[in-house]
Design an enzyme around this catalytic site. Sequence first.
Site, short mmCIF file in Angstrom:
data_model
loop_
_atom_site.label_atom_id
_atom_site.label_comp_id
_atom_site.label_asym_id
_atom_site.label_seq_id
_atom_site.Cartn_x
_atom_site.Cartn_y
_atom_site.Cartn_z
N THR A 62 82.34 35.18 -6.15
CA THR A 62 82.79 36.47 -5.63
C THR A 62 81.62 37.30 -5.11
O THR A 62 80.56 37.29 -5.69
CB THR A 62 83.49 37.25 -6.75
OG1 THR A 62 84.54 36.46 -7.25
CG2 THR A 62 83.96 38.58 -6.30
N GLY A 122 84.55 37.34 -12.05
CA GLY A 122 85.66 36.86 -12.86
C GLY A 122 86.20 37.89 -13.83
O GLY A 122 86.45 39.05 -13.48
#
Length: 573
Positions: A380, A463
């Site tokens: 990410t 996460g």
Amino acid sequence: MKLCLPLSFLFTLLCSLPIAVRGADRPQGRLWATRSEVVAQNGIVATSEPLASQVGLEVLKRGGSAVDAAIAANAMQGLVSPYVNGMGGDLFAIVWDPKTEKLYGLNASGRSPLGLTREVFEANGITESIPTYGKYSVSVPGCVDGWFELHGQFGTLSMEEILNPVIEYARKGAPITQLSSNSWKNSVRVRGTWDNQPGFLDTFSIDGRGPEKGEIWKNEALANTLEKIAQGGRDVFYRGEIADTIDAYFQEIDGYLRKEDLVAHRSEWVEPVSTNYRGWDVWELPPNGQGIAALQMLNILEGYDIASMGFGSAEYIHALVEAKKLAFEDRAKYYADPEFSEIPLDWLISKEYAAERRALIDTERAAREYAPGVLQHGETIYLCAADKDGMMVSLIQSNFAGFGSGVCIPELGFGFQNRGASFTFEEGHANQYQPGKRPFHTIIPAFVTEDGKPLIAFGVMGGQMQPQGHTQIIVNLKDFGMNLQEAGDAPRVNHMGSTQPFGPDGKMTDGGEVLYESGIPPEVVRDLALKRHKMMQGIGYYFGGYQAIMRDPATGVYLGASESRSDGQAAGY
């Protein structure tokens, strides 16, 4: 017998304690502060890659909006850090529009392929959970549509002007930073993962390895794809030439993503939701993401006198971890695609419900397990950008797990996300797999307003760390009085092992474990262990990646901060 150590060894040992040395060397600021905030009047871009920040800043200086800068920076990160993001992934954003003085939320996450049914999984012997890698985990990429939705609403420059700097870097090459090189190389080394994914090494390696620090990385195929998108718009990707290439490739590998899935894709403008934490309105996006977990945690913590506990104390960390456990039980049960499940959103983020959940916390003992709340009726990148007109953008984009599914089309220059692995096969679960459904999402942007005015665009990628990171940043700023950079540099904790919304063995029954950074004092670790927490020291990547921009409401001047645990940069002018 006396132990005699040479002075050179003692000096080396002292220099290996960066927190103490940093604090002693800086003339002011907290012990753990790595640098001062960036201060700028006309705009700031903060990303985890310096070249991405510079590309975004270049777009701002050319007259682009904060949204234009965010798109450019995101595209650049897809070139220099493809192990965490890219066009094959999804995107979420929160935008403050100074013209309407309102926040806008965009959910640009894709859905599962229409032709991938439960019967297909069962026929292939997949009954417990969706494989993390490979063709079964691929869902529709939402990123490109997200760019165009944002641009259509808030852009000022053309998409060609926005993407041209990235296209040039992709053709001529960009040097790779130290931590990016390390992560990239480590990911490529996972041979068992990628050997069965045709096209992966051709797309993302140099002779079967990741690039070294400072090595020039080129991706001509990605440049060509970006050029087609810049010139032909989003329909080239979802209805035209690129969609045809994707369809043909997935048929070739007996995959399930089809042109009809791309044609049917749509992003969704959604209303951000908030809770008030000690006078600040903290905003997140509603599910299918996990953002409201941060709001639930803050609501629980608001019932404690956090400031008097002191930063890094056992009392504070215990309350934080137990609040996280409680919120994640609801996350595992209720968070899903709202088009398929009714989510009791208002109840979950209410102060009354938080009080009920807070009452379950034993201040002296860590809980081994909690039950989710019972309704009383019937990986990410994160970046942010701000411009001279007052527009502020909080944007997050991801492939999910590292390089995602590993499925790549070399002629397009990017890989496809594995977000489909976030579904569960549990019958009746809100996040149960269904074709055409958006999976549970971990990536979440955040925003803070005060008295109806924009204050902070921020995020912490990583996460399940993300809601925990958001909560710790807000508490650091509001309760402990840290500045924007200090709030990100401060040592963090990350509780692992909560009940999960996917996977066959997701229920927490042992209390999980608390990862902590070296800045947490040993006596605090001992006290938490006495409260029956399982304590384990972790390193940088376990604790997320932070970027933030704050707007001074009195002067309009921006303050920027970037994660010291990565190669990030906040840059302004």
